[in-house]
Write a protein that holds these residues in place. Sequence first.
Motif, short mmCIF file in Angstrom:
data_model
loop_
_atom_site.label_atom_id
_atom_site.label_comp_id
_atom_site.label_asym_id
_atom_site.label_seq_id
_atom_site.Cartn_x
_atom_site.Cartn_y
_atom_site.Cartn_z
N VAL A 149 61.98 50.77 54.26
CA VAL A 149 61.19 50.36 55.42
C VAL A 149 60.38 49.11 55.09
N TRP B 189 62.28 57.53 60.87
CA TRP B 189 63.14 56.99 59.82
C TRP B 189 64.29 57.92 59.46
N ALA C 145 62.73 55.80 50.77
CA ALA C 145 62.63 55.48 52.20
C ALA C 145 61.51 54.47 52.45
N SER D 141 67.61 55.87 59.89
CA SER D 141 68.27 55.45 58.65
C SER D 141 69.76 55.78 58.66
N VAL E 30 58.99 54.06 61.29
CA VAL E 30 58.51 54.95 60.23
C VAL E 30 58.57 56.40 60.69
#
Length: 160
Positions: free
Chosen positions: A9, A49, A5, A53, A46
């Motif tokens: 990002v 996420w 992840a 996502s 963040v």
Amino acid sequence: MKQPAEDEVEQIYLAFYPRLVGELTVVTGSRATAEDCAHEAFTRLVLHWNKVSNHNSPIAWLRTVGYRLAIDEIRRAGRLAALSEHDPQPRLDHDQLRNREIWQAVLELPAHQREILVRRAVHDLSDAEIADDLTLPIGTVKSRLSRARTALRARLGEPS
């Protein structure tokens, strides 16, 4: 060691941060404000996420958050300006006055029109690319762009 992840990002940040700052600079009229809004948008990316996502386009989500933050800053600045005392304005030449007039007209557009106008004028995106970025039907993009151009011409006293 970075998590997958974090890599995703970071890739989005490296690829998209300069473009987002550029778009938000046009919207807000201030690079510093644009950078603040872009940083906050990435912070929220963040933080969210796990949810973002799963979206079709995390970049579209990020851009939307950035634009909303920019609009909030414009409104906040307007309220502060209304509260502040009269400040003498420096003398500006004709081109500076015209640029200020154009930017003021752009800032007065509704956010959804300004957002599309910036993507077309600054980034030269096609209707299809804008529609994809914003997850809108292409007809909506075309009508918003047309309305934005018409409103700008009217505000600037130019023939249609």
